[in-house]
Write a protein that holds these residues in place. Structure first.
Motif, PDB file in Angstrom:
ATOM      1  N   ALA A 193      26.765 136.029  -7.381  1.00  0.00           N
ATOM      2  CA  ALA A 193      25.622 135.873  -6.488  1.00  0.00           C
ATOM      3  C   ALA A 193      26.075 135.316  -5.150  1.00  0.00           C
ATOM      4  CB  ALA A 193      24.585 134.950  -7.114  1.00  0.00           C
ATOM      5  N   MET A 194      25.424 135.747  -4.103  1.00  0.00           N
ATOM      6  CA  MET A 194      25.798 135.350  -2.750  1.00  0.00           C
ATOM      7  C   MET A 194      25.339 133.924  -2.439  1.00  0.00           C
ATOM      8  SD  MET A 194      27.077 135.760   0.203  1.00  0.00           S
ATOM      9  CE  MET A 194      27.003 136.231   1.934  1.00  0.00           C
ATOM     10  N   ASP A 195      26.269 133.065  -2.043  1.00  0.00           N
ATOM     11  CA  ASP A 195      25.928 131.713  -1.595  1.00  0.00           C
ATOM     12  C   ASP A 195      26.918 131.240  -0.534  1.00  0.00           C
ATOM     13  OD1 ASP A 195      28.178 131.371  -3.138  1.00  0.00           O
ATOM     14  OD2 ASP A 195      27.386 129.687  -4.300  1.00  0.00           O
ATOM     15  N   ARG A 196      27.377 132.186   0.304  1.00  0.00           N
ATOM     16  CA  ARG A 196      28.346 131.884   1.335  1.00  0.00           C
ATOM     17  C   ARG A 196      27.688 131.875   2.709  1.00  0.00           C
ATOM     18  NH1 ARG A 196      32.896 136.450  -0.253  1.00  0.00           N
ATOM     19  NH2 ARG A 196      33.156 135.903  -2.470  1.00  0.00           N
ATOM     20  N   GLY A 197      28.305 131.165   3.656  1.00  0.00           N
ATOM     21  CA  GLY A 197      27.841 131.194   5.036  1.00  0.00           C
ATOM     22  C   GLY A 197      26.380 130.781   5.141  1.00  0.00           C
ATOM     23  N   VAL A 213      29.212 142.043  -0.272  1.00  0.00           N
ATOM     24  CA  VAL A 213      29.003 143.196  -1.151  1.00  0.00           C
ATOM     25  C   VAL A 213      30.298 143.979  -1.332  1.00  0.00           C
ATOM     26  CG1 VAL A 213      27.824 145.421  -1.343  1.00  0.00           C
ATOM     27  CG2 VAL A 213      26.529 143.391  -0.678  1.00  0.00           C
ATOM     28  N   ALA A 214      31.095 144.062  -0.283  1.00  0.00           N
ATOM     29  CA  ALA A 214      32.349 144.809  -0.357  1.00  0.00           C
ATOM     30  C   ALA A 214      33.397 144.099  -1.211  1.00  0.00           C
ATOM     31  CB  ALA A 214      32.901 145.054   1.046  1.00  0.00           C
ATOM     32  N   GLU A 215      33.271 142.760  -1.350  1.00  0.00           N
ATOM     33  CA  GLU A 215      34.321 141.986  -2.031  1.00  0.00           C
ATOM     34  C   GLU A 215      33.889 141.361  -3.350  1.00  0.00           C
ATOM     35  OE1 GLU A 215      35.083 139.013   0.841  1.00  0.00           O
ATOM     36  OE2 GLU A 215      36.011 140.377   2.324  1.00  0.00           O
ATOM     37  N   ARG A 216      32.611 141.355  -3.661  1.00  0.00           N
ATOM     38  CA  ARG A 216      32.096 140.557  -4.776  1.00  0.00           C
ATOM     39  C   ARG A 216      32.599 141.045  -6.126  1.00  0.00           C
ATOM     40  NH1 ARG A 216      25.749 142.517  -4.657  1.00  0.00           N
ATOM     41  NH2 ARG A 216      26.140 144.714  -5.158  1.00  0.00           N
ATOM     42  N   GLN A 217      32.609 140.106  -7.053  1.00  0.00           N
ATOM     43  CA  GLN A 217      32.937 140.402  -8.442  1.00  0.00           C
ATOM     44  C   GLN A 217      31.647 140.722  -9.195  1.00  0.00           C
ATOM     45  OE1 GLN A 217      36.165 140.538  -9.454  1.00  0.00           O
ATOM     46  NE2 GLN A 217      36.615 140.101  -7.290  1.00  0.00           N
ATOM     47  N   PRO A 218      31.729 141.460 -10.302  1.00  0.00           N
ATOM     48  CA  PRO A 218      30.521 141.791 -11.068  1.00  0.00           C
ATOM     49  C   PRO A 218      29.733 140.537 -11.450  1.00  0.00           C
ATOM     50  CG  PRO A 218      32.385 143.073 -11.857  1.00  0.00           C
ATOM     51  CD  PRO A 218      32.938 142.080 -10.870  1.00  0.00           C
ATOM     52  N   GLY A 219      28.430 140.552 -11.166  1.00  0.00           N
ATOM     53  CA  GLY A 219      27.568 139.440 -11.527  1.00  0.00           C
ATOM     54  C   GLY A 219      27.583 138.279 -10.564  1.00  0.00           C
ATOM     55  N   GLY A 260      24.373 130.209   2.056  1.00  0.00           N
ATOM     56  CA  GLY A 260      24.514 128.958   1.341  1.00  0.00           C
ATOM     57  C   GLY A 260      23.539 127.901   1.844  1.00  0.00           C
ATOM     58  N   TRP A 261      22.862 128.196   2.935  1.00  0.00           N
ATOM     59  CA  TRP A 261      21.856 127.292   3.493  1.00  0.00           C
ATOM     60  C   TRP A 261      20.438 127.816   3.284  1.00  0.00           C
ATOM     61  CZ3 TRP A 261      22.683 123.190   7.455  1.00  0.00           C
ATOM     62  CH2 TRP A 261      23.997 122.722   7.446  1.00  0.00           C
ATOM     63  N   SER A 262      20.321 129.111   3.052  1.00  0.00           N
ATOM     64  CA  SER A 262      19.023 129.739   2.795  1.00  0.00           C
ATOM     65  C   SER A 262      19.262 130.956   1.908  1.00  0.00           C
ATOM     66  CB  SER A 262      18.361 130.174   4.107  1.00  0.00           C
ATOM     67  OG  SER A 262      17.253 131.025   3.861  1.00  0.00           O
ATOM     68  N   ARG A 263      18.416 131.132   0.901  1.00  0.00           N
ATOM     69  CA  ARG A 263      18.585 132.302   0.027  1.00  0.00           C
ATOM     70  C   ARG A 263      18.190 133.591   0.742  1.00  0.00           C
ATOM     71  NH1 ARG A 263      15.799 128.875  -3.668  1.00  0.00           N
ATOM     72  NH2 ARG A 263      14.100 130.341  -4.051  1.00  0.00           N
ATOM     73  N   HIS A 264      17.426 133.460   1.818  1.00  0.00           N
ATOM     74  CA  HIS A 264      16.980 134.648   2.562  1.00  0.00           C
ATOM     75  C   HIS A 264      17.023 134.371   4.066  1.00  0.00           C
ATOM     76  CE1 HIS A 264      15.598 136.424  -1.225  1.00  0.00           C
ATOM     77  NE2 HIS A 264      15.129 135.230  -1.520  1.00  0.00           N
ATOM     78  N   PRO A 265      18.212 134.136   4.618  1.00  0.00           N
ATOM     79  CA  PRO A 265      18.296 133.856   6.060  1.00  0.00           C
ATOM     80  C   PRO A 265      17.871 135.037   6.918  1.00  0.00           C
ATOM     81  CG  PRO A 265      20.484 134.222   5.140  1.00  0.00           C
ATOM     82  CD  PRO A 265      19.537 134.143   3.980  1.00  0.00           C
ATOM     83  N   ASN A 266      18.051 136.258   6.403  1.00  0.00           N
ATOM     84  CA  ASN A 266      17.614 137.435   7.159  1.00  0.00           C
ATOM     85  C   ASN A 266      16.098 137.459   7.295  1.00  0.00           C
ATOM     86  OD1 ASN A 266      17.497 137.804   4.354  1.00  0.00           O
ATOM     87  ND2 ASN A 266      17.738 140.019   4.494  1.00  0.00           N
ATOM     88  N   ARG A 308      27.158 142.124   4.092  1.00  0.00           N
ATOM     89  CA  ARG A 308      27.942 143.350   3.943  1.00  0.00           C
ATOM     90  C   ARG A 308      29.360 143.036   3.463  1.00  0.00           C
ATOM     91  NH1 ARG A 308      25.045 145.242   8.457  1.00  0.00           N
ATOM     92  NH2 ARG A 308      26.585 144.401   9.899  1.00  0.00           N
ATOM     93  N   ARG A 309      29.967 141.991   4.030  1.00  0.00           N
ATOM     94  CA  ARG A 309      31.312 141.624   3.598  1.00  0.00           C
ATOM     95  C   ARG A 309      31.320 141.148   2.153  1.00  0.00           C
ATOM     96  NH1 ARG A 309      31.334 139.734   8.950  1.00  0.00           N
ATOM     97  NH2 ARG A 309      30.768 137.606   8.314  1.00  0.00           N
TER      98      ARG A 309
END
Length: 294
Positions: free
Chosen positions: A204-208, A196-202, A211-217, A193-194
């Motif tokens: 991709a998420m690889d934080r927290g 998505v609120a801060e990302r730049q166009p294009g 960065g250890w799993s593409r689908h930790p959820n 959620r954080r």
């Protein structure tokens, strides 16, 4: 339609659905098997949710049912069986199931913008079905997920409604796995959620955790169902071979459908996601690979 009005409509549909299920359990024909009574009630409730989805032209009416069903079934089985299972195990199972359900439902509420929005996968499935879109909507989007969740919840029935072994070390393992799964999902969803609120166009998420799993959820979700299987096996070790079927079905769902669809969509919308695929494990968390030197 506003989010508040949308939430009211979805909530009313669920009240009616669970009311129909409860009426069946109280006054409907007795099948002599509590698990089968619960399954029939579950299917009837799913039909009510499906009707609401069709009336509102939005199959996302079903989304929260995924997290509403297990605690309802768990409580029914405890009450209807006069708490026949081990008391400590029953308390642990209920704690894990309710903790998971509250977190997942709350996450849905936070992210649900209103009934003007529908999960992008549902229109795609209906369009691909053509003239059979009604059948696909009912079976693929509503009924089959209901059966999957029910299958995943069957170990709860064994753990809380049937006489079994006293609680022991395997219950402790199941508790740690279940609570850990919920915490993992909680952290992963908050990080997303954080982002998505801060990302730049294009970007991709690889934080927290991402960065250890593409689908930790998804890893957390699978772990929750493994936890339920472990509780069932702790109560009846000889039935392990079929008590794991629900967890196996969840693994198949995420590996065979959810993850491939999400990855394809991410690549289409964010080409930089290929770098994440190259470095970050798909599901089971581990340290990411280093970026290749340019």
């Amino acid at each position: 339609m506003s989010k508040t009005e949308s939430m009211v409509r979805v909530s009313l549909a669920y009240v009616v659905a669970l009311g129909v299920a409860t009426a069946w359990l109280l006054w409907g024909p007795d099948t002599e098997w509590l698990w089968l009574d619960a399954l029939v009630a579950d299917v009837l409730a799913t039909v009510v949710v499906f009707v609401a989805s069709r009336i509102h032209h939005n199959s996302s009416f079903y989304d929260a049912y995924w997290s509403v069903l297990p605690p309802y079934l768990a409580v029914f089985w405890v009450v209807a069986s006069d708490a026949a299972g081990d008391g400590l195990r029953t308390a642990l199972v209920l704690a894990v199931v309710w903790l998971w359900a509250v977190r997942l439902t709350a996450n849905w509420v936070i992210g649900f913008p209103g009934l003007h929005h529908e999960d992008w996968r549902y229109p795609m499935l209906r369009e691909q079905a053509g003239r059979l879109e009604l059948v696909v909507d009912f079976l693929a989007i509503h009924l089959i997920p209901t059966f999957q969740v029910f299958l995943g919840t069957v170990p709860v029935y064994v753990a809380v409604a049937l006489p079994g072994r006293d609680a022991g070390w395997l219950d402790a393992v199941a508790l740690v796995v279940g609570v850990g799964a919920v915490l993992l999902e909680l952290i992963a969803d908050g990080q997303m959620r954080r982002f998505v609120a801060e990302r730049q166009p294009g970007q991709a998420m690889d934080r927290g955790l991402w960065g250890w799993s593409r689908h930790p959820n998804y890893f957390g979700e699978i772990s929750f169902w493994v936890s339920l299987a472990l509780f069932g096996i702790a109560a009846s070790p000889g039935d392990w071979w079929w008590l794991v079927l629900g967890a196996v079905a969840m693994v198949a769902l995420f590996l065979g459908a959810s993850i491939p669809m999400m990855e394809k969509r991410s690549l289409e919308r964010r080409p930089s996601y290929q770098d994440v695929i190259d470095r970050v494990p798909m599901l089971v968390p581990r340290p990411p690979r280093r970026r290749a030197a340019s």
